[in-house]
Scaffold this motif. Structure first.
Motif, mmCIF file in Angstrom:
data_model
loop_
_atom_site.group_PDB
_atom_site.id
_atom_site.type_symbol
_atom_site.label_atom_id
_atom_site.label_comp_id
_atom_site.label_asym_id
_atom_site.label_seq_id
_atom_site.Cartn_x
_atom_site.Cartn_y
_atom_site.Cartn_z
ATOM 1 N N ASN A 95 0.853 -1.308 0.035
ATOM 2 C CA ASN A 95 -0.091 0.007 -0.130
ATOM 3 C C ASN A 95 0.867 1.297 0.022
ATOM 4 N N MET A 96 1.782 1.204 0.751
ATOM 5 C CA MET A 96 2.808 2.295 0.754
ATOM 6 C C MET A 96 3.598 2.544 -0.438
ATOM 7 N N VAL A 97 3.914 1.697 -1.347
ATOM 8 C CA VAL A 97 4.670 1.808 -2.463
ATOM 9 C C VAL A 97 3.517 2.243 -3.563
ATOM 10 N N ALA A 98 2.405 1.652 -3.373
ATOM 11 C CA ALA A 98 1.387 1.995 -4.365
ATOM 12 C C ALA A 98 1.070 3.772 -4.007
ATOM 13 N N GLY A 99 1.116 3.882 -2.976
ATOM 14 C CA GLY A 99 0.594 5.453 -2.572
ATOM 15 C C GLY A 99 1.753 6.248 -3.238
ATOM 16 N N LEU A 100 3.058 5.841 -3.027
ATOM 17 C CA LEU A 100 4.167 6.622 -3.219
ATOM 18 C C LEU A 100 4.227 6.654 -4.971
ATOM 19 N N ARG A 101 4.013 5.707 -5.798
ATOM 20 C CA ARG A 101 3.920 5.524 -7.178
ATOM 21 C C ARG A 101 2.940 6.423 -7.497
ATOM 22 N N GLU A 102 1.625 6.697 -6.805
ATOM 23 C CA GLU A 102 0.742 7.281 -7.232
ATOM 24 C C GLU A 102 1.109 9.105 -7.052
ATOM 25 N N ARG A 103 1.783 9.252 -6.013
ATOM 26 C CA ARG A 103 2.180 10.621 -6.053
ATOM 27 C C ARG A 103 3.247 10.999 -7.084
ATOM 28 N N LEU A 104 4.343 9.709 -7.410
ATOM 29 C CA LEU A 104 5.363 10.229 -8.406
ATOM 30 C C LEU A 104 4.828 10.145 -9.642
ATOM 31 N N TRP A 105 3.547 9.489 -10.124
ATOM 32 C CA TRP A 105 2.935 9.511 -11.531
ATOM 33 C C TRP A 105 2.150 10.905 -11.557
ATOM 34 N N ARG A 106 1.537 11.300 -10.385
ATOM 35 C CA ARG A 106 1.106 12.755 -10.350
ATOM 36 C C ARG A 106 1.873 13.766 -10.777
ATOM 37 N N LYS A 107 2.888 13.629 -9.991
ATOM 38 C CA LYS A 107 3.954 14.765 -9.891
ATOM 39 C C LYS A 107 4.440 14.603 -11.350
ATOM 40 N N GLN A 108 4.556 13.590 -12.173
ATOM 41 C CA GLN A 108 5.515 13.586 -13.347
ATOM 42 C C GLN A 108 4.528 14.263 -14.323
ATOM 43 N N LEU A 109 3.210 14.136 -14.035
ATOM 44 C CA LEU A 109 2.345 14.737 -15.260
ATOM 45 C C LEU A 109 2.384 16.315 -14.803
ATOM 46 N N LEU A 110 2.623 16.745 -13.746
ATOM 47 C CA LEU A 110 2.332 18.116 -13.276
ATOM 48 C C LEU A 110 3.395 18.904 -13.402
ATOM 49 N N LEU A 111 4.660 18.253 -13.735
ATOM 50 C CA LEU A 111 6.189 18.978 -13.844
ATOM 51 C C LEU A 111 6.029 19.596 -15.292
ATOM 52 N N PRO A 112 6.749 20.829 -15.086
ATOM 53 C CA PRO A 112 6.550 21.724 -16.218
ATOM 54 C C PRO A 112 7.545 20.775 -17.277
ATOM 55 N N VAL A 113 7.467 21.477 -18.489
ATOM 56 C CA VAL A 113 8.276 20.858 -19.752
ATOM 57 C C VAL A 113 9.483 20.969 -19.473
ATOM 58 N N SER A 114 10.095 22.168 -19.022
ATOM 59 C CA SER A 114 11.495 22.280 -18.763
ATOM 60 C C SER A 114 12.343 21.131 -17.907
ATOM 61 N N TYR A 115 11.468 20.398 -16.783
ATOM 62 C CA TYR A 115 11.890 19.605 -16.213
ATOM 63 C C TYR A 115 12.724 18.362 -17.072
ATOM 64 N N TYR A 116 11.766 18.101 -17.940
ATOM 65 C CA TYR A 116 12.014 17.031 -19.005
ATOM 66 C C TYR A 116 13.216 17.205 -19.901
ATOM 67 N N ASN A 117 13.458 18.536 -20.119
ATOM 68 C CA ASN A 117 14.653 18.975 -21.029
ATOM 69 C C ASN A 117 16.025 18.007 -20.529
ATOM 70 N N ASP A 118 16.079 18.234 -19.174
ATOM 71 C CA ASP A 118 17.109 17.533 -18.356
ATOM 72 C C ASP A 118 17.323 16.149 -17.805
ATOM 73 N N ILE A 119 16.152 15.547 -17.850
ATOM 74 C CA ILE A 119 15.724 14.212 -17.426
ATOM 75 C C ILE A 119 15.359 13.526 -18.464
ATOM 76 N N ARG A 120 16.234 12.130 -18.702
ATOM 77 C CA ARG A 120 15.642 11.125 -19.468
ATOM 78 C C ARG A 120 14.456 10.616 -19.196
ATOM 79 N N THR A 121 13.690 10.121 -20.130
ATOM 80 C CA THR A 121 12.644 9.458 -19.692
ATOM 81 C C THR A 121 12.768 8.181 -18.991
ATOM 82 N N GLY A 122 13.718 7.349 -19.436
ATOM 83 C CA GLY A 122 14.145 6.039 -18.702
ATOM 84 C C GLY A 122 14.520 6.284 -17.426
ATOM 85 N N GLU A 123 15.090 7.275 -16.907
ATOM 86 C CA GLU A 123 15.370 7.563 -15.417
ATOM 87 C C GLU A 123 14.113 7.810 -14.777
#
Length: 619
Positions: A95-123
């Motif tokens: 349950n904890m890892v599911a909640g953490l992954r949900e937070r991360l997934w939400r965060k990934q979708l809400l991060l600005p495009v500039s964030y992904y200029n320096d971070i590779r998708t695989g990372e």
């Protein structure tokens, strides 16, 4: 150097604890699971005392049924409590890892495009899967060992002092020595595991990048190059794995050595005590059993210590992502049906400090008209589109809709009013229907899809497909041609009913037959909408209401084609190079040209005589 390392380690631990707290675990179940583990450990502390009594008074007549029942009951209780504890810990961990992954997934979708200029998708993928998995393993498999290990060690030592304090003191001659060896090894494991996580993220990034562009790899004959790149990362992973194995190879034998040393000392010294009558045989057996209950938890605590080092490294990366600033989605709604000019006032922007891409750009886009942006490559045209889409915010200046900065409006409302059609027209894996209704809040029925597809001249080829609108397009739409993808993108834009249309050379990569069809679809899409076009060739925009000439991040000319031809030397040079070619001579223009004015007539049906050869989007 010492003072700089301690805060960092403390900071890593704080980040890890904060991360666990923010996952909001079910504390009740977690406490119950730990309590059951502690109960199981306490029961195990009683068993050696039963054994002592059994050994000291061992005769057939002395073995009573209640005594056997007590021992059997203790074993059953210990087993049941341990089993239930393991299940609950796994439940909490999942349950904890599911909640953490949900937070991360939400965060990934809400991060600005500039964030992904320096971070590779695989990372990012690796953070979502591997790093969260490390934390889950710690919680579900090793968390209880911290509490039970401490209870077992403290309880066993207390009982041993009660049984024979002299023999117990012998233990403390060996245990501190083992701690001095194991703690540095744990620190080494932290550094190795952190490097392993980084290399795993890098490997995931290489895999994602290469496999998503496998056609480019094969078409370029780059299989060997990519193999060598992947092989290098695999070798780095191997090196870290071997280093981890070396540390583990030290830890396990050392723990066994400590155990054997203690066992030999206790048996030897205890045997002398038994022969002298100072210690009974049952007490010696109990002593050895308690010794085992000290050594085994020590091994578990060593494993826990190693695992928490890994988890701290993982949580450090996760917290960096979770703390990154999100896009601001709050704001007012863009009023329905309002047609207002878009104005840029002294807008400056650069992706890197000291390297401006746009410099004091000022212009105005009139509602319902066609504004074209032309100029040499690298002039900032696409960056200007990105600012209009609010993928980035201007570093200086302001963009307004009417008299209000566009930052006043909510991102969802602003972007919902924009239809963007690019050269690539990306599609997601799924069906044609999935792609047509992608991103829309309302339900889209089949009839609406058919109408949009008809206006985009996509209905014919969709109906010819075996599964029609349920046809799978493949990853990034690879099962469709470029012209088909473009027409689906136009139909998707029609379904959005945007007030502002942004076109980035939407036909330049198509063959002449597909281009003619897409041009007609774009003619339908443009009606009644404010249109901004990026054009790399002047032939596509000679009839636009306004042409903005951009070079080196500045607008150096504006006006209609004829005005710029007389007033702007570089535009005139472009025109002489491009428009004097035989295929671009004015007398050879065919069909009815689209102008910015006079196109605001609406119309929801396909025109009886569609405009062919439109010069605004020819390319």
């Amino acid at each position: 150097m010492t003072t700089s390392k301690k805060p960092k380690g403390a900071g890593n631990l704080r980040s890890f604890l904060q991360l666990l707290k923010e996952t909001k675990p079910p504390y009740g179940l977690l406490v119950l699971a730990v309590a059951l583990s502690v109960i199981s450990t306490l029961v195990s502390l009683v068993i050696p005392m039963f054994t002592k009594g059994l050994v000291d008074g061992f005769t057939l007549s002395s073995v009573s049924l209640p005594q056997i029942a007590r021992i059997g009951g203790a074993f059953v209780a210990q087993t049941a409590a341990a089993g239930l504890s393991v299940y609950l810990l796994n439940y909490v961990g999942q349950n904890m890892v599911a909640g953490l992954r949900e937070r991360l997934w939400r965060k990934q979708l809400l991060l600005p495009v500039s964030y992904y200029n320096d971070i590779r998708t695989g990372e990012s993928v690796s953070r979502m899967t591997n790093d969260t998995g490390i934390i889950k393993t710690l919680v579900s498999e090793h968390a209880a060992s911290l509490f039970t290990g401490l209870v077992s060690i403290v309880g066993s030592i207390s009982v041993l002092f009660y049984l024979n304090w002299r023999m117990t003191l012998v233990l403390f001659t060996v245990l501190p020595l083992s701690a001095l060896i194991l703690v540095p090894l744990g620190r080494m494991m932290y550094k190795i595991s952190k490097g392993m996580q980084d290399e795993t993220a890098s490997f995931t990034a290489v895999l994602s990048g290469v496999l998503s562009e496998i056609r480019l790899v094969k078409a370029s004959g780059a299989e060997r190059r990519e193999y060598e790149t992947g092989q290098k990362v695999i070798k780095n992973l191997l090196a870290y794995g071997i280093r981890e194995g070396k540390v583990s190879a030290w830890i396990t034998p050392l723990v066994s050595l400590v155990f054997m040393m203690l066992l030999v000392v206790i048996i030897g010294y205890g045997g002398v005590q038994v022969s002298s009558g100072a210690l009974t045989a049952g007490e010696l057996v109990a002593f050895i059993l308690y010794l085992i209950q000290i050594i085994m938890p020590l091994t578990q605590l060593t494993t826990f210590f190693t695992q928490i080092q890994k988890a701290m490294g993982a949580s450090e990366r996760l917290m960096e992502t979770l703390k990154h600033a999100e896009e601001q989605y709050e704001g007012d709604e863009v009023a329905e049906g309002v047609r207002l000019p878009i104005t840029l006032e002294n807008v400056s922007f650069g992706y890197k400090p000291g390297e401006p891409v746009l410099n004091n750009v000022s212009c105005s886009v009139t509602p319902g008209e066609v504004t074209a942006i032309v100029g040499p490559s690298g002039g900032g045209k696409t960056t200007l589109f990105s600012l209009l889409e609010r993928f980035y915010e201007p570093q200086q200046g302001v963009i307004r809709l009417g008299g209000r900065p566009i930052s006043d409006f909510s991102l969802r409302s602003w972007r919902g009013g924009i239809g963007y059609v690019s050269q690539e027209s990306p599609l997601l894996a799924g069906t044609i229907a999935d792609n047509l209704r992608y991103g829309l809040d309302r339900e889209i029925n089949l009839e609406e899809m058919r109408q949009a597809a008809a206006m985009a001249y996509a209905d014919a080829f969709i109906d010819e497909l075996p599964d029609g609108y349920d046809t799978e397009v493949g990853e990034r739409g690879v099962k469709l041609s470029g012209g088909q993808r473009q027409r689906i993108a136009i139909a998707r834009a029609l379904l959005r009913d945007p007030k502002i249309l942004m076109l980035d050379e939407a036909t330049s990569s198509l063959d002449s037959k597909s281009e003619a069809v897409v041009q007609k679809a774009l003619s339908n899409l443009m009606r009644g909408r404010t249109t901004i076009v990026i054009a790399h060739r002047l032939s596509t925009v000679v009839n636009a209401d306004q042409i903005l000439f951009m070079e080196k991040g500045e607008i150096t000319g504006r006006g209609r084609h004829e005005e710029l031809l007389h007033e702007h030397s570089l535009y005139r040079e472009f025109a002489q190079q491009q428009l004097q070619a035989p295929e671009f001579r004015p007398e050879e223009k065919g069909g009815e040209e689209i102008t910015g004015h006079g196109q605001n007539t609406g119309g929801g049906r396909r025109p009886a005589h569609p405009r062919v050869g439109s010069r605004i989007f020819e390319g």
